[in-house]
Design a protein around this motif. Sequence first.
Motif, PDB file in Angstrom:
ATOM      1  N   LYS A   1       2.527   1.739  -3.355  1.00 17.02           N
ATOM      2  CA  LYS A   1       1.587   2.219  -4.373  1.00 17.02           C
ATOM      3  C   LYS A   1       1.407   3.729  -4.259  1.00 17.02           C
ATOM      4  O   LYS A   1       1.451   4.453  -5.257  1.00 17.02           O
ATOM      5  N   TYR A   2       1.211   4.193  -3.053  1.00 16.86           N
ATOM      6  CA  TYR A   2       0.999   5.627  -2.862  1.00 16.86           C
ATOM      7  C   TYR A   2       2.247   6.428  -3.201  1.00 16.86           C
ATOM      8  O   TYR A   2       2.180   7.417  -3.923  1.00 16.86           O
ATOM      9  N   TYR A   3       3.370   6.027  -2.672  1.00 18.88           N
ATOM     10  CA  TYR A   3       4.558   6.858  -2.828  1.00 18.88           C
ATOM     11  C   TYR A   3       5.270   6.674  -4.160  1.00 18.88           C
ATOM     12  O   TYR A   3       6.006   7.563  -4.580  1.00 18.88           O
ATOM     13  N   ASP A   4       5.020   5.580  -4.877  1.00 15.24           N
ATOM     14  CA  ASP A   4       5.536   5.469  -6.237  1.00 15.24           C
ATOM     15  C   ASP A   4       4.853   6.477  -7.157  1.00 15.24           C
ATOM     16  O   ASP A   4       5.419   6.900  -8.156  1.00 15.24           O
ATOM     17  N   ASN A   5       3.631   6.844  -6.809  1.00 13.47           N
ATOM     18  CA  ASN A   5       2.862   7.793  -7.619  1.00 13.47           C
ATOM     19  C   ASN A   5       2.884   9.212  -7.057  1.00 13.47           C
ATOM     20  O   ASN A   5       2.169  10.074  -7.549  1.00 13.47           O
ATOM     21  N   PHE A   6       3.681   9.445  -6.036  1.00 12.18           N
ATOM     22  CA  PHE A   6       3.646  10.734  -5.345  1.00 12.18           C
ATOM     23  C   PHE A   6       3.855  11.922  -6.275  1.00 12.18           C
ATOM     24  O   PHE A   6       3.060  12.855  -6.305  1.00 12.18           O
ATOM     25  N   ASN A   7       4.949  11.915  -7.031  1.00  9.98           N
ATOM     26  CA  ASN A   7       5.272  13.076  -7.868  1.00  9.98           C
ATOM     27  C   ASN A   7       4.172  13.363  -8.889  1.00  9.98           C
ATOM     28  O   ASN A   7       3.785  14.512  -9.098  1.00  9.98           O
TER      29      ASN A   7
ATOM     30  N   ILE B   1       0.846  -1.209   0.000  1.00 12.79           N
ATOM     31  CA  ILE B   1       0.000   0.000   0.000  1.00 12.79           C
ATOM     32  C   ILE B   1       0.873   1.247   0.000  1.00 12.79           C
ATOM     33  O   ILE B   1       0.663   2.166  -0.801  1.00 12.79           O
ATOM     34  N   VAL B   2       1.861   1.283   0.881  1.00 14.74           N
ATOM     35  CA  VAL B   2       2.747   2.455   0.955  1.00 14.74           C
ATOM     36  C   VAL B   2       3.479   2.634  -0.366  1.00 14.74           C
ATOM     37  O   VAL B   2       3.581   3.754  -0.887  1.00 14.74           O
TER      38      VAL B   2
END
Length: 126
Positions: free
Chosen positions: A101-107, A98-99
Amino acid sequence: MDVRFDKHGKNLIEFDVRNYDGVENVPENFDEDDVMFCQGTFIESYAIECFNKIQKLKYDWVKDFYFCGRSNGWYCIEVEPNTDYTKKTKQIDKITSIVEKYYDNFNQEFEKYLISRSQEKGEKNK
């Protein structure tokens, strides 16, 4: 993703999320202060959204989240004291996915957020 345990305190699962590379396409009507303000607002709301997703797993040993490290580059999940990580590997793997997924897409998500805030600012200035 780099995952550590209890590096910045006790009872923490820590994820290295230092992936903010800056925004390539800053809206024309935004200055550096606008970007910094939006970044702070976005990071908080994005982190809450990520934690809400983790809470849906209903792990009663997961308590809270926060950031730590010199530049707040670690997303930390606080767990109940004396949690035996070795007995929670499958659950920790689910949290990690989950983390990630979120932070790979952050930028990408932050850039979308900036564009929407820029449009709102443009509407207010008409």
